[in-house]
Design a protein around this motif. Structure first.
Motif, PDB file in Angstrom:
ATOM      1  N   ARG A 192      13.254  28.227  49.238  1.00  0.00           N
ATOM      2  CA  ARG A 192      13.956  28.678  47.756  1.00  0.00           C
ATOM      3  C   ARG A 192      16.043  28.680  47.577  1.00  0.00           C
ATOM      4  NH1 ARG A 192       9.633  33.045  46.516  1.00  0.00           N
ATOM      5  NH2 ARG A 192       7.617  31.592  47.158  1.00  0.00           N
ATOM      6  N   HIS A 193      16.181  28.753  48.377  1.00  0.00           N
ATOM      7  CA  HIS A 193      17.705  28.823  48.006  1.00  0.00           C
ATOM      8  C   HIS A 193      18.458  28.157  49.065  1.00  0.00           C
ATOM      9  CE1 HIS A 193      16.542  32.501  45.859  1.00  0.00           C
ATOM     10  NE2 HIS A 193      15.971  32.751  47.028  1.00  0.00           N
ATOM     11  N   ARG A 194      18.391  27.553  50.037  1.00  0.00           N
ATOM     12  CA  ARG A 194      19.373  26.629  51.414  1.00  0.00           C
ATOM     13  C   ARG A 194      20.074  27.279  51.455  1.00  0.00           C
ATOM     14  NH1 ARG A 194      15.686  23.137  53.011  1.00  0.00           N
ATOM     15  NH2 ARG A 194      13.854  22.307  51.783  1.00  0.00           N
ATOM     16  N   ARG A 195      20.792  28.292  51.662  1.00  0.00           N
ATOM     17  CA  ARG A 195      21.853  29.290  52.180  1.00  0.00           C
ATOM     18  C   ARG A 195      21.689  29.357  53.391  1.00  0.00           C
ATOM     19  NH1 ARG A 195      25.008  33.977  49.296  1.00  0.00           N
ATOM     20  NH2 ARG A 195      26.701  34.168  51.007  1.00  0.00           N
ATOM     21  N   LYS A 196      22.078  28.513  54.448  1.00  0.00           N
ATOM     22  CA  LYS A 196      21.692  28.644  55.732  1.00  0.00           C
ATOM     23  C   LYS A 196      22.667  29.904  56.582  1.00  0.00           C
ATOM     24  CE  LYS A 196      22.127  25.750  60.116  1.00  0.00           C
ATOM     25  NZ  LYS A 196      23.367  24.561  60.852  1.00  0.00           N
ATOM     26  N   ASP A 197      23.981  30.290  56.049  1.00  0.00           N
ATOM     27  CA  ASP A 197      24.941  31.284  56.789  1.00  0.00           C
ATOM     28  C   ASP A 197      24.481  32.763  56.753  1.00  0.00           C
ATOM     29  OD1 ASP A 197      24.684  30.593  53.555  1.00  0.00           O
ATOM     30  OD2 ASP A 197      26.597  32.499  54.144  1.00  0.00           O
TER      31      ASP A 197
END
Length: 204
Positions: free
Chosen positions: A25-30
């Motif tokens: 949903r947010h695609r924030r890998k970190d």
């Protein structure tokens, strides 16, 4: 029930939270490693405190150390904070093997269900909030709302003026709005035969 069942349930739950809900949903890998590490870390500390012969003061000291950890890299959004605390809660539930397994596993499922529904893209999917800088100095909220609606092409529900700069002729504001459904707009045009477009310049 064996402690390994709790560990397995927690790992399945955090994997579903991170790889099944958050990242798609947010695609924030970190933040993936942050969620995984905080979950497993809290689970390990909770299990150690629940099984060892420790004093209350020692336990409070451990959680005091955890509470001073602050994220100093980049700012987290409110929905990401919800995922963060859900990862902590799952770790706490997975770290108490002496509890009722039915209650613990049910609470894990409830936490995942809350995130699944509450952060679903279809839930108020056209509603937005943004920080907007208007290209004129406006002190009146009604005028600022009309200008923002014309710029965004949306229905403005609430606008809060943060800063009015009369020298640079700008207004910084926070806008909460709903995007206009193109199908509804086309339906209105078809019914009335008229289409009125108001440009931001026309509001000067």
């Amino acid at each position: 029930m064996s402690v390994f069942a709790y560990i397995a349930a927690d790992l399945v739950a955090i994997a579903a939270l991170v790889f099944g809900l958050y990242f798609p949903r947010h695609r924030r890998k970190d933040l993936i490693v942050s969620f995984l590490a905080i979950n497993v870390g809290v689970m390990g500390v909770t299990y150690a405190m629940a099984t060892a012969d420790l004093t209350l003061g020692f336990g409070m000291g451990i959680f005091a150390v955890l509470s001073i950890i602050r994220l100093r890299s980049t700012e987290m959004e409110h929905n990401e904070i919800a995922y963060y605390f859900t990862a902590i809660a799952l770790g706490l539930l997975g770290g108490f093997p002496s509890g009722n397994p039915a209650v613990s596993f049910t609470l894990m499922a409830v936490l995942l269900a809350v995130i699944l529904i509450g952060d679903h893209p279809a839930l108020f999917g056209r509603t937005r909030m943004t920080q907007l800088v208007l290209d004129r100095a406006v002190a009146d909220e009604k005028a600022a709302s009309d200008l923002a609606a014309a710029m965004l092409g949306a229905t403005v529900h609430r606008i809060s003026i943060r800063k009015v700069d009369y020298v640079a002729e700008t207004t910084a504001c926070e806008v909460r709005y709903t995007l206009i459904d193109p199908d509804d707009a086309l339906g209105t045009v078809a019914a009335t035969g008229e289409l009125h477009v108001t440009s931001p310049a026309g509001l000067r």
